[in-house]
Design an enzyme around this catalytic site. Structure first.
Site, PDB file in Angstrom:
ATOM      1  N   LYS A  17      40.920  38.729  29.722  1.00  0.00           N
ATOM      2  CA  LYS A  17      40.125  39.906  29.374  1.00  0.00           C
ATOM      3  C   LYS A  17      40.843  41.147  29.915  1.00  0.00           C
ATOM      4  O   LYS A  17      41.641  41.005  30.828  1.00  0.00           O
ATOM      5  CB  LYS A  17      38.721  39.778  29.947  1.00  0.00           C
ATOM      6  CG  LYS A  17      38.579  40.211  31.414  1.00  0.00           C
ATOM      7  CD  LYS A  17      37.126  40.350  31.793  1.00  0.00           C
ATOM      8  CE  LYS A  17      36.962  41.281  32.965  1.00  0.00           C
ATOM      9  NZ  LYS A  17      35.635  41.436  33.473  1.00  0.00           N
ATOM     10  N   GLU A  43      27.001  43.053  42.248  1.00  0.00           N
ATOM     11  CA  GLU A  43      28.178  43.030  43.119  1.00  0.00           C
ATOM     12  C   GLU A  43      27.989  44.040  44.248  1.00  0.00           C
ATOM     13  O   GLU A  43      27.309  45.049  44.058  1.00  0.00           O
ATOM     14  CB  GLU A  43      29.428  43.398  42.322  1.00  0.00           C
ATOM     15  CG  GLU A  43      29.764  42.419  41.227  1.00  0.00           C
ATOM     16  CD  GLU A  43      31.011  42.835  40.458  1.00  0.00           C
ATOM     17  OE1 GLU A  43      32.034  42.175  40.604  1.00  0.00           O
ATOM     18  OE2 GLU A  43      30.930  43.841  39.736  1.00  0.00           O
ATOM     19  N   HIS A  70      30.856  38.616  29.722  1.00  0.00           N
ATOM     20  CA  HIS A  70      30.227  37.592  30.574  1.00  0.00           C
ATOM     21  C   HIS A  70      28.726  37.440  30.326  1.00  0.00           C
ATOM     22  O   HIS A  70      28.227  36.340  30.146  1.00  0.00           O
ATOM     23  CB  HIS A  70      30.436  37.934  32.054  1.00  0.00           C
ATOM     24  CG  HIS A  70      31.866  38.176  32.426  1.00  0.00           C
ATOM     25  ND1 HIS A  70      32.878  37.347  32.002  1.00  0.00           N
ATOM     26  CD2 HIS A  70      32.457  39.127  33.183  1.00  0.00           C
ATOM     27  CE1 HIS A  70      34.028  37.795  32.489  1.00  0.00           C
ATOM     28  NE2 HIS A  70      33.795  38.879  33.200  1.00  0.00           N
ATOM     29  N   LYS A 128      27.768  47.644  40.484  1.00  0.00           N
ATOM     30  CA  LYS A 128      28.629  47.617  41.673  1.00  0.00           C
ATOM     31  C   LYS A 128      27.877  48.248  42.833  1.00  0.00           C
ATOM     32  O   LYS A 128      26.969  49.042  42.625  1.00  0.00           O
ATOM     33  CB  LYS A 128      29.887  48.460  41.430  1.00  0.00           C
ATOM     34  CG  LYS A 128      30.623  48.113  40.174  1.00  0.00           C
ATOM     35  CD  LYS A 128      31.739  47.159  40.458  1.00  0.00           C
ATOM     36  CE  LYS A 128      32.503  46.822  39.211  1.00  0.00           C
ATOM     37  NZ  LYS A 128      33.044  45.462  39.252  1.00  0.00           N
ATOM     38  N   HIS A 186      35.856  33.642  32.333  1.00  0.00           N
ATOM     39  CA  HIS A 186      35.757  32.672  33.426  1.00  0.00           C
ATOM     40  C   HIS A 186      34.318  32.315  33.776  1.00  0.00           C
ATOM     41  O   HIS A 186      34.079  31.302  34.417  1.00  0.00           O
ATOM     42  CB  HIS A 186      36.559  33.133  34.648  1.00  0.00           C
ATOM     43  CG  HIS A 186      35.969  34.296  35.367  1.00  0.00           C
ATOM     44  ND1 HIS A 186      36.221  35.577  34.992  1.00  0.00           N
ATOM     45  CD2 HIS A 186      35.142  34.365  36.421  1.00  0.00           C
ATOM     46  CE1 HIS A 186      35.556  36.388  35.786  1.00  0.00           C
ATOM     47  NE2 HIS A 186      34.891  35.685  36.666  1.00  0.00           N
TER      48      HIS A 186
HETATM   49  P1  NAD Z   1      48.914  42.878  37.852  1.00  0.00           P
HETATM   50  O1  NAD Z   1      49.243  44.286  37.542  1.00  0.00           O
HETATM   51  O2  NAD Z   1      48.651  42.481  39.249  1.00  0.00           O
HETATM   52  O3  NAD Z   1      50.104  41.944  37.332  1.00  0.00           O
HETATM   53  C1  NAD Z   1      50.709  42.135  36.089  1.00  0.00           C
HETATM   54  C2  NAD Z   1      51.815  41.132  35.908  1.00  0.00           C
HETATM   55  O4  NAD Z   1      52.408  41.386  34.644  1.00  0.00           O
HETATM   56  C3  NAD Z   1      52.926  41.201  36.933  1.00  0.00           C
HETATM   57  O5  NAD Z   1      53.391  39.892  37.177  1.00  0.00           O
HETATM   58  C4  NAD Z   1      54.013  42.001  36.212  1.00  0.00           C
HETATM   59  O6  NAD Z   1      55.331  41.689  36.646  1.00  0.00           O
HETATM   60  C5  NAD Z   1      53.812  41.520  34.812  1.00  0.00           C
HETATM   61  N1  NAD Z   1      54.313  42.481  33.826  1.00  0.00           N
HETATM   62  C6  NAD Z   1      53.987  43.792  33.698  1.00  0.00           C
HETATM   63  N2  NAD Z   1      54.663  44.332  32.677  1.00  0.00           N
HETATM   64  C7  NAD Z   1      55.419  43.342  32.151  1.00  0.00           C
HETATM   65  C8  NAD Z   1      56.346  43.274  31.095  1.00  0.00           C
HETATM   66  N3  NAD Z   1      56.644  44.336  30.319  1.00  0.00           N
HETATM   67  N4  NAD Z   1      56.929  42.089  30.831  1.00  0.00           N
HETATM   68  C9  NAD Z   1      56.648  40.992  31.574  1.00  0.00           C
HETATM   69  N5  NAD Z   1      55.793  40.994  32.596  1.00  0.00           N
HETATM   70  C10 NAD Z   1      55.184  42.158  32.885  1.00  0.00           C
HETATM   71  O7  NAD Z   1      47.708  42.499  36.866  1.00  0.00           O
HETATM   72  P2  NAD Z   1      46.611  41.348  37.064  1.00  0.00           P
HETATM   73  O8  NAD Z   1      45.496  41.898  37.868  1.00  0.00           O
HETATM   74  O9  NAD Z   1      47.268  40.088  37.517  1.00  0.00           O
HETATM   75  O10 NAD Z   1      46.042  41.184  35.578  1.00  0.00           O
HETATM   76  C11 NAD Z   1      46.715  40.482  34.564  1.00  0.00           C
HETATM   77  C12 NAD Z   1      45.805  40.360  33.338  1.00  0.00           C
HETATM   78  O11 NAD Z   1      44.625  39.652  33.724  1.00  0.00           O
HETATM   79  C13 NAD Z   1      45.301  41.702  32.800  1.00  0.00           C
HETATM   80  O12 NAD Z   1      45.107  41.582  31.416  1.00  0.00           O
HETATM   81  C14 NAD Z   1      43.948  41.875  33.468  1.00  0.00           C
HETATM   82  O13 NAD Z   1      43.078  42.689  32.735  1.00  0.00           O
HETATM   83  C15 NAD Z   1      43.466  40.436  33.478  1.00  0.00           C
HETATM   84  N6  NAD Z   1      42.460  40.135  34.488  1.00  0.00           N
HETATM   85  C16 NAD Z   1      42.726  40.271  35.819  1.00  0.00           C
HETATM   86  C17 NAD Z   1      41.770  39.952  36.754  1.00  0.00           C
HETATM   87  C18 NAD Z   1      42.052  40.058  38.222  1.00  0.00           C
HETATM   88  O14 NAD Z   1      41.168  39.685  38.998  1.00  0.00           O
HETATM   89  N7  NAD Z   1      43.198  40.527  38.643  1.00  0.00           N
HETATM   90  C19 NAD Z   1      40.520  39.487  36.347  1.00  0.00           C
HETATM   91  C20 NAD Z   1      40.265  39.337  34.977  1.00  0.00           C
HETATM   92  C21 NAD Z   1      41.247  39.661  34.065  1.00  0.00           C
END
Ligand code: NAD
Length: 484
Positions: free
Chosen positions: A148, A216, A240, A331, A178
């Site tokens: 998402k 939250e 969700h 929140k 999730h």
């Molecule tokens: P983040 O910014 O911590 O990590 C992003 C990752 O993508 C890194 O590994 C980075 O190296 C990689 N990346 C960025 N640009 C890139 C590119 N051009 N080519 C290849 N790799 C690239 O983000 P995150 O929090 O891990 O979130 C990732 C996804 O999951 C997003 O879509 C976010 O909305 C979703 N998401 C995250 C959470 C959370 O709790 N963090 C929860 C739900 C959904």
């Protein structure tokens, strides 16, 4: 109770965004826990792929630290950790670039399940899908997992679906929500469809109303810029809470089969009425306890984004006409608590004089913390004080009822990733479901944007804005207390 862990087939799983927050907090620790439990065959490979210039050892070090931080200590077995890390490797890839794809292809094996987890910003989904296809890394049996947010309105969700559909069939696309991986959420289906007890009563004739709460305590501090473009409606309700509502409201599917379940959920979404402006309360938390308020965290002093929303939702079909669903999420509320409460109607006639002790039956499904279910029933108060009534819970906390196994409920992510490997899409959202949810959400958001509605301020640590209480009081009902 003896735990039954059925190993999945060997697989190659590529985690795009493998160095990111989600991968490090949820995906890698979740995979380790399944490896520890014996569900992941020893010849499976996990390949991290992200922009950082790392080698295999560097990625393994990250994973080691993630396990140390996010996996419970009782599962820290040095030998198992090293065996798990040995299955991890890394390729530096830019989703928009040319480098790294051949190296990734060289790592992928034939004859095993191939899965690609897109744990990156949705703006990169199209690039990844296109390159996996162009470099012939993915094939007809490969699966992709997408995170998402799946769009921010109907138009962008359609565009995302279209970009993925260019290279993958719907049967290959796993859109994660999730919440659907939570034990209690699946138990909701078991309770409804594996018992004769509830289903005959599961309709407006016997159910007064349903409350769904996702509360939250955290603020949006640190991710205010992202959240300000989203808000509670897009971040929580459209996905969700909509999924929870669907599982409560759907008709029994003919079989516990991905499309049968998802067809029934889709019918619910399509039967949702538009929400009237007076049935929506939006809120924004105020500064307090030396912490900033929403506008400071969002960095826009004029932001009208809601960090809280309460809605009264009506479903226009035979089963639910006349039974409102009240949804609220926010929140910086008083406690972290997610639950669904199904409040039954009062019996038609009381033979007892004790009007004070009288309460409706409530089935409470607790998603977090302390996953479990509770059925509130009326009994006679013990003792010689005459026929006085009191309400008690028929408690079914999983930790107690199922012993050790219940206490060790797998995290939603690890369960869902195993479903991807098994090829089971039941707990993943289908493209048409997501689009239908946006089609319902869009006019609601457009309505308040057009009217220029401002969210109501609410105190940090409270239950939300006063107006949300009124939303229920007006109908002669009240919210359940938000507590852990
Ligand atoms: P983040 O910014 O911590 O990590 C992003 C990752 O993508 C890194 O590994 C980075 O190296 C990689 N990346 C960025 N640009 C890139 C590119 N051009 N080519 C290849 N790799 C690239 O983000 P995150 O929090 O891990 O979130 C990732 C996804 O999951 C997003 O879509 C976010 O909305 C979703 N998401 C995250 C959470 C959370 O709790 N963090 C929860 C739900 C959904």
């Amino acid at each position: 109770m003896v735990s039954r862990v059925i190993p999945v087939e060997p697989f190659d799983l590529v985690v795009f965004g493998g160095t990111g927050d989600l991968a490090q907090r949820k995906i890698i620790p979740g995979l380790y826990r399944r490896f520890w439990a014996g569900q992941i065959p020893a010849d499976s490979n996990i390949i991290g792929a992200a922009r950082s210039e790392l080698d295999d050892a560097g990625f393994q070090d990250l994973a080691r630290a993630a396990i140390a931080e996010f996996v419970a200590k009782d599962k820290h077995d040095k030998k198992v950790i090293e065996a798990f890390l040995a299955r991890l490797s890394y390729v530096a890839i830019d989703a928009k670039g040319k480098g790294g794809w051949d190296a990734l292809k060289a790592k992928m094996r034939d004859g095993v399940v191939k899965a690609f987890y897109f744990s990156v910003a949705p703006s990169l989904f199209g690039d990844l899908a296109e390159r996996l296809h162009a470099h012939k890394i993915a094939d007809a049996n490969s699966r992709i997992v997408v995170e998402k947010p799946f769009g921010r309105d109907l138009e962008s969700a359609r565009a995302l679906n279209a970009v993925l559909a260019k290279h993958f069939d719907e049967a290959q696309i796993y859109r994660i929500d999730h919440y659907l991986g939570k034990e209690t959420v699946q138990n909701l289906m078991a309770v409804r469809f594996a018992n004769i007890l509830f289903e005959p009563l599961w309709k407006s004739e016997y159910i007064d109303h349903v409350q769904i709460t996702v509360a939250e305590t955290v603020s949006v501090d640190g991710r205010g810029a992202y959240y300000d473009k989203s808000g509670a409606m897009r971040d929580m309700v459209q996905n969700h809470m909509m999924q929870l509502l669907c599982l409560i409201a759907m008709e029994p599917p003919y079989h516990f089969d991905p499309d049968a379940v998802r067809d029934e959920k889709l019918k619910v979404i399509r039967a949702l009425d538009p929400v009237k402006p007076e049935d929506i309360v939006r809120g924004q938390y105020l500064a307090g306890n030396e912490q900033g308020g929403y506008v400071e965290h969002s960095e826009d002093p004029t932001s009208k984004t809601e960090s809280y929303i309460a809605l009264k939702v009506n479903i226009s079909n035979w089963r639910w006409k006349g039974t409102p669903f009240y949804l609220r999420t926010g929140k910086r509320l008083r406690a972290r608590a997610s639950e669904i409460a199904i409040t039954f109607r009062e019996p038609p006639h009381s033979i007892f004089d004790d009007a004070e002790g009288w309460r409706e039956n409530v089935l409470v499904i607790r998603l977090q913390p302390n996953e479990g279910m509770n059925l509130m029933v009326m009994i006679k108060e013990p003792g010689p004080g005459g026929m006085r009534l009191t309400q008690v819970p028929l408690d079914m906390s999983f930790a107690e009822a199922l012993g050790e196994e219940g206490a060790d409920i797998p995290d939603a992510y690890e369960r869902l990733i195993m479903d991807v490997i098994r090829g089971n899409q039941t707990l993943f959202m289908r493209g048409d479901e997501v689009e239908a949810a946006w089609a319902w959400t869009d006019p609601i958001i457009q309505g308040w944007e057009k009217r220029g509605d401002k969210p109501k301020g609410y105190d940090a640590g409270s239950s939300g804005p006063e107006d949300a209480l009124m939303l229920m009081h007006r109908d002669g009902r009240r919210w359940r207390e938000i507590r852990e």
